[in-house]
Write an enzyme that holds these catalytic residues in place. Structure first.
Site, PDB file in Angstrom:
ATOM      1  CB  SER A   1       2.176 -47.610 -21.673  1.00 45.23           C
ATOM      2  OG  SER A   1       2.033 -46.565 -22.629  1.00 45.23           O
ATOM      3  CG  ASP A   2      -4.427 -46.484 -20.691  1.00 49.32           C
ATOM      4  OD1 ASP A   2      -4.601 -45.849 -21.749  1.00 49.32           O
ATOM      5  OD2 ASP A   2      -5.364 -46.847 -19.965  1.00 49.32           O
ATOM      6  CE1 TYR A   3      -3.550 -41.107 -26.570  1.00 48.44           C
ATOM      7  CE2 TYR A   3      -2.863 -43.396 -26.647  1.00 48.44           C
ATOM      8  CZ  TYR A   3      -3.267 -42.248 -27.302  1.00 48.44           C
ATOM      9  OH  TYR A   3      -3.381 -42.251 -28.673  1.00 48.44           O
ATOM     10  CG  PHE A   4       0.060 -39.350 -21.217  1.00 47.74           C
ATOM     11  CD1 PHE A   4       1.097 -38.880 -22.016  1.00 47.74           C
ATOM     12  CD2 PHE A   4      -1.232 -39.055 -21.586  1.00 47.74           C
ATOM     13  CE1 PHE A   4       0.834 -38.116 -23.145  1.00 47.74           C
ATOM     14  CE2 PHE A   4      -1.518 -38.295 -22.722  1.00 47.74           C
ATOM     15  CZ  PHE A   4      -0.467 -37.824 -23.499  1.00 47.74           C
ATOM     16  N   GLY A   5       0.776 -43.694 -19.145  1.00 49.07           N
ATOM     17  CA  GLY A   5       0.855 -44.551 -17.971  1.00 49.07           C
ATOM     18  C   GLY A   5       2.259 -44.691 -17.424  1.00 49.07           C
TER      19      GLY A   5
END
Length: 599
Positions: A133-137
């Site tokens: 995931s991207d950060y907090f995605g």
């Protein structure tokens, strides 16, 4: 690997530019450099790392240039513009990690997109690696996209879509133990994600060698600095050189003034570490001329208060009153110099990732911020020869300076050896040969400005001057190049055939220099609309004064194919214009026709 077609987007500085082919070739080279693999499933040694392809996909041209906004694109545009760099990273460079993007695609956020992460990436492309995931995605499936009711549901949806690892910490994924106990998540789904993580660690040899020498990895070697200088040399773009003002001859310059908010600081861009010895433009010029030339300097104006780091949330422009005082002081310095070097642009706060409402990064305007134009006018008013050096993250609209300044160098961000490289170019030890990876618009109102547009796209606005300020692929040097004897062999091929385009390039000037030979194609008649031109090859060559070289570039199905009305990738019989030259501008290109004939 984002194809960046909207320069208002703050993260354009992190990309390879607006062209799919360019992003693809640069991306493949970068992945191979990071991973240094000799086989598709081979190990990665301790000197290299797993590369991550981001942001998957259509993240680089968001609606309105606003970071993470939807990518409202047809399947054909997604396939032909945004996916090729990722497909090449998987198929050609054997990349081991792919990061899902924050944006949505046709209403489906990438972190919840089974078609994107499973059907396409793992199915069609046979990707064996890790999806992160991207950060907090994952959490944003709930907080931003509202496609789930709560965080646990966000985690389950992302895992089902194909996201193996949630970063930077478990929010949606932290309840998976309970989910398995209650039957909401199948143990096999967890096993699959864990297996991919373990595979990555085995490829890196982390179980056999879990530790590294941290001190050794932080030591800068002479070869590192030499490479940084070479990269800066090759990246500098000469946009204008009226009257042959450049290169400067130190024998004829007694005093030089280096002026501007980017003169005495080395700008590196966002997501950059701190080098041991960053060299500013002022530092580089002083080192170059020594005591042969008197070097004056003045900041001229500020950009943002305190030049805070790019990661800080607040961006506050410098005080206008203080800036006008600095402008007046700089004008006096400029008046006492034989030549002025004006170093303008942006700092890391003015074009960056906007990751929250309180941390903005995208631009409504591409003009120079603050009092930089007032500074430029004051320096030009002295009547002394002035050279503009641009250091910045996003393309800039500077129509007044384009007309008024005789010589313009564009560096974007040049790295730790910025000043050394700029000085080498200013004084002629290096002939500039960089090329624009993006089209530079005349104004923000003319966006989009990318070069490979569709035939019906560019009917002029009222009072609009046609074309960009500078086109994609453009760049001058301290010499001139001549292109002769453009030819195809063969001139007729089958849809699955191949041909070679050849051209003789001659350095017709008196200085050695690099030239970037560029190949473009245009499908003259097609069943669906095609761009007016598309980059399909380039070679950087070095020629001595008077030297000629024959340059060959291959053309085949990969270069000629497109998705037809049935979304099948085909090469249609018909005529193709093959164009070769020093930029995408029509006046810089020579043409020859290729005929594709049916079996």
């Amino acid at each position: 690997l984002d194809v960046a077609r909207d320069p208002r987007w703050g993260r354009i500085e992190e990309t390879y530019g607006e062209d799919t082919y360019l992003v693809t070739r640069m991306g493949v080279a970068a992945v191979r450099g990071f991973q240094a693999r000799h086989a598709a499933n081979g190990p990665i040694d301790a000197e290299h790392v797993l590369a991550t392809a981001k942001h998957f996909t259509a993240h680089g041209t968001p609606e309105g240039g606003r970071n993470t906004a939807p990518g409202n694109y047809s399947p054909r545009v997604v396939r032909e513009v945004f996916l090729p760099p990722f497909e090449a990273a998987v198929r050609q460079a054997n990349i081991e990690t792919v990061m899902a993007s924050y944006n949505e695609l046709d209403g489906v956020p990438s972190h919840a997109n089974r078609w994107l992460l499973r059907d396409l990436l793992r199915g069609e492309w046979s990707f064996p690696g890790l999806v992160v995931s991207d950060y907090f995605g994952v959490a944003e499936l709930e907080r931003k996209h509202h496609v789930v009711a709560d965080l646990p549901d966000a985690g389950r949806k992302a895992l089902d879509a194909g996201v193996d690892l949630e970063l930077p910490e478990a929010e949606g994924y932290k309840q998976f133990v309970d989910d398995m106990r209650t039957g909401k998540v199948a143990p096999a789904a967890i096993d699959q994600a864990v297996a991919r993580m373990l595979r990555a660690k085995f490829l890196l040899g982390l179980f056999e060698h879990p530790y590294v020498d941290a001190k050794a990895s932080q030591t800068e070697r002479p070869a590192d600095r030499a490479l940084a200088l070479r990269a800066a040399h090759e990246a500098i773009i000469l946009l204008k050189n009226d009257g042959g003002l450049l290169p400067l001859d130190p024998k004829h310059v007694k005093t030089i003034a280096v002026i501007g908010p980017n003169a005495a600081v080395c700008r590196l861009g966002g997501y950059s570490g701190g080098p041991e010895r960053p060299v500013s433009v002022l530092d580089g010029i002083k080192a170059k001329v020594g005591d042969r030339v008197k070097v004056l300097s003045a900041p001229g104006c500020g950009l943002t208060v305190g030049n805070r780091g790019w990661i800080d949330d607040k961006v506050e422009l410098s005080d206008p009153a203080d800036d006008m005082r600095l402008v007046n002081e700089a004008a006096k310095v400029a008046a006492s110099a034989d030549v002025n070097v004006l170093v303008l642009g942006q700092n890391e706060q003015l074009s960056r990732e906007g990751w929250a409402d309180n941390h903005r990064g995208d631009r409504m305007s591409l003009d120079l911020v603050g009092k930089q134009m007032e500074l430029a006018r004051a320096v030009l008013a002295t009547g002394h020869p002035t050279i503009l050096v641009l250091i910045h993250g996003s393309p800039l609209t500077i129509p007044e300076l384009t007309r008024a300044v005789p010589a313009i160098l564009d560096g974007f961000y040049l790295g730790e050896e910025t000043g050394t490289a700029v000085a080498d170019v200013l004084f002629g030890d290096v002939s500039p040969a960089g090329r624009l990876p993006v089209s530079v618009p005349r104004s923000v109102g003319t966006l989009p400005a990318y070069y490979n547009y569709k035939p019906s796209a560019r009917r002029l606005y009222l009072s609009e001057e046609p074309g960009p300020a500078w086109p994609f692929g453009f760049g001058l040097s301290y010499t001139t190049f001549r292109y002769d004897h453009l030819a195809l062999k063969p001139e007729r091929i089958a849809p699955d055939g191949r041909t070679t385009v050849s051209v003789t390039v001659t350095n017709a000037g008196k200085r050695a220099s690099d030239e970037v030979v560029q190949l473009y194609i245009h499908d003259v008649v097609s069943s669906v609309t095609r761009p007016v031109q598309e980059l399909k090859g380039f070679q950087r060559i070095h020629l001595k004064a008077g030297e000629s070289r024959r340059v060959d570039m291959a053309i085949g199905p990969d270069e000629l194919a497109f998705y037809d009305g049935s979304m099948k990738r085909v090469v249609e019989p018909g005529r193709f214009e093959i164009m070769v030259g020093g930029s995408s501008a029509a006046g810089d290109l020579q043409k020859v026709n290729l005929d594709v004939v049916g079996h």
